[in-house]
Design a protein around this motif. Structure first.
Motif, short mmCIF file in Angstrom:
data_model
loop_
_atom_site.label_atom_id
_atom_site.label_comp_id
_atom_site.label_asym_id
_atom_site.label_seq_id
_atom_site.Cartn_x
_atom_site.Cartn_y
_atom_site.Cartn_z
N LEU A 70 0.83 -1.20 0.00
CA LEU A 70 0.00 0.00 0.00
C LEU A 70 0.87 1.25 0.00
O LEU A 70 0.59 2.22 -0.72
CB LEU A 70 -0.92 -0.02 1.22
N ALA A 71 1.95 1.25 0.80
CA ALA A 71 2.85 2.41 0.84
C ALA A 71 3.50 2.64 -0.52
O ALA A 71 3.61 3.79 -0.99
CB ALA A 71 3.92 2.21 1.91
N PRO A 86 18.32 3.68 4.65
CA PRO A 86 16.90 3.92 4.99
C PRO A 86 16.43 3.18 6.23
O PRO A 86 15.74 3.76 7.07
CB PRO A 86 16.16 3.45 3.73
N GLU A 87 16.76 1.91 6.35
CA GLU A 87 16.23 1.11 7.45
C GLU A 87 16.62 1.69 8.81
O GLU A 87 15.79 1.83 9.71
CB GLU A 87 16.73 -0.34 7.34
N THR A 88 17.89 2.02 8.97
CA THR A 88 18.38 2.48 10.27
C THR A 88 17.94 3.90 10.58
O THR A 88 17.38 4.17 11.65
CB THR A 88 19.92 2.41 10.31
N LEU A 142 8.15 5.62 5.97
CA LEU A 142 9.33 6.46 5.76
C LEU A 142 10.35 5.80 4.85
O LEU A 142 10.92 6.46 3.96
CB LEU A 142 9.96 6.80 7.11
N THR A 143 10.61 4.51 5.04
CA THR A 143 11.60 3.86 4.19
C THR A 143 11.12 3.81 2.74
O THR A 143 11.91 4.00 1.80
CB THR A 143 11.91 2.43 4.68
N ILE A 198 4.18 10.00 11.14
CA ILE A 198 4.86 9.85 9.84
C ILE A 198 5.22 11.21 9.26
O ILE A 198 6.36 11.43 8.82
CB ILE A 198 3.95 9.07 8.87
N THR A 199 4.27 12.13 9.23
CA THR A 199 4.52 13.42 8.58
C THR A 199 5.47 14.30 9.39
O THR A 199 6.25 15.06 8.81
CB THR A 199 3.19 14.15 8.31
N THR A 200 5.42 14.19 10.69
CA THR A 200 6.36 14.96 11.52
C THR A 200 7.79 14.48 11.26
O THR A 200 8.70 15.30 11.04
CB THR A 200 6.03 14.81 13.01
#
Length: 422
Positions: free
Chosen positions: A126-127, A278-280, A374-375, A257-259
């Motif tokens: 979905l993301a 990205p993951e970390t 985020l990722t 998420i948006t913050t």
């Protein structure tokens, strides 16, 4: 008992309420009272907030959502309420022991790792779908076009709501929020009550048809899980918790998420670190964003006896509100609290999810979808930038929640042929 507390004009709907809380902390305040918050005692410091949240014998949660819905409404609006809100219902956060433990066991089972973890591939799908679609909007907005539809879609998956009903259930959940929010105008509460009668008609039929073994949280609400000590809810509590938990699990996660995305985007060095790892970096940014600007202000507790908190004498029956965003920025507990730093030691050491018996049962789900959001965003759009870099994004004025209203972006990666085909 003599009043020994400072009175302040704290406004949760101010342009920058977090800055106002920082100023109160800098002035040395630990507990204050605000007429705008119905005279509640606002708890600002980490130590005192933890005391309130963990001492359930002294600080009752029975008034956490303002008490029975009907009791807080004029008679003519209360008469419009659907039947399930005329019965004794609980959103779990507004219950004390022993009832709280019984209710929480069911909700905790509904959102435990074994039920949440298998959703990760569908959440990721979905993301990715929403991230790819961002470039199709004339003015892409990370709130409206990405985070908000993502969290509603995920909540639909977690609860087991049919995809074609997600948007409608989300609207009904906002109606429930309007009813229990103190500053909602009465005409809006009246319209919300009317629409919730339509919700009740749909939900009673839907929940009655859920088979035993239904994979979503609603299946646990309806049938329980005897092997895990989770009892089924009454029908009224099923209807109530579908909406209360929908609000709690979507508004806060959207803001989270948006913050975090905004804070990364406004520090290019941090954004580039996220692109490289990205993951970390996004996982740490998510936690630091929760500390830096907690998406939920907190819920009211009521004192069961006379007590003293942070040097302030409290009478029995006093409303006490631990302000989570203030406690997370308490300079006694956090070095340089006004600095966003995902590389802090103990980055999870915050109260954004509360603590104690009422700690958020949906934290595992929120963290999972936040990390995925985020990722996915970083990988899909490494050149992403704020569309208005010189203007801070507007906050969404809300009594209970704190977050960004709009976050327009630019620098999106062009659509691929696969995206166009979809």
């Amino acid at each position: 008992m003599q009043e020994s507390v400072a009175h302040v004009d704290f406004d949760p709907l101010a342009k920058d309420p977090v800055a106002d809380l920082d100023a109160l902390l800098a002035a040395g305040h630990r507990v204050v009272r605000s007429p705008r918050m119905r005279g509640a005692y606002l708890v600002l410091t980490r130590r005192e907030a933890e005391e309130v949240l963990t001492d359930t014998a002294t600080y009752s949660s029975a008034y956490a959502l303002g008490g029975p819905v009907a009791a807080g409404l004029p008679e003519e609006i209360a008469a419009q309420l659907p039947g399930f809100l005329r019965e004794p219902v609980s959103g779990v956060v507004d219950a004390d022991a022993p009832e709280h433990g019984r209710l929480r066991a069911t909700v905790q089972r509904a959102y435990a790792g074994p039920r949440v973890n298998p959703l990760a591939p569908r959440v990721t799908g979905l993301a990715e779908e929403l991230a790819a679609a961002l470039a199709r909007h004339e003015r892409p907005d990370l709130v409206e076009h990405y985070a908000l539809p993502l969290v509603h879609g995920v909540m639909g998956l977690a609860m087991g709501v049919p995809r074609d009903m997600v948007e409608q259930v989300a609207a009904w959940a906002q109606d429930m929020a309007a009813l229990i929010t103190p500053d909602t105008p009465l005409p809006d509460k009246s319209r919300a009550a009317g629409r919730l009668r339509e919700y009740e008609e749909w939900a009673r039929g839907f929940l009655a048809a859920l088979p035993d073994g239904h994979e979503g949280a609603l299946g646990v609400y309806a049938h329980g899980d005897p092997a895990a000590g989770a009892e089924p809810f009454t029908v009224a509590n099923q209807l109530n918790n579908m909406l209360v938990h929908w609000v709690a699990g979507t508004v806060t996660t959207c803001h989270t998420i948006t913050t975090a995305a905004h804070l990364l985007l406004t520090d290019r060095a941090l954004w580039e670190q996220a692109v490289a790892d990205p993951e970390t970096v996004t996982a740490r940014a998510l936690e630091e964003g929760l500390r830096y600007a907690a998406p939920h202000r907190g819920l009211v507790r009521v004192t069961t006896r006379r007590t003293t908190l942070g040097g302030t004498d409290l009478p029995a029956g006093a409303q006490v509100l631990p302000i989570l965003s203030a406690a997370n920025r308490d300079p006694e507990a956090v070095p340089e609290p006004a600095r966003f730093d995902p590389h802090r030691d103990s980055v999870r050491d915050h109260l954004a999810f509360g603590t104690g018996a009422h700690a958020c049962v949906g934290a595992h789900l929120a963290r999972m979808e936040g990390r995925v959001a985020l990722t996915t965003l970083v990988r899909r759009h490494p050149g992403l930038r704020p569309a208005d870099p010189d203007s801070p994004p507007p906050l969404l004025p809300n009594y209970f929640f704190h977050g960004i209203a709009h976050l327009p972006v630019t620098g999106l990666t062009a659509r691929s042929a696969t995206d166009d085909a979809s």
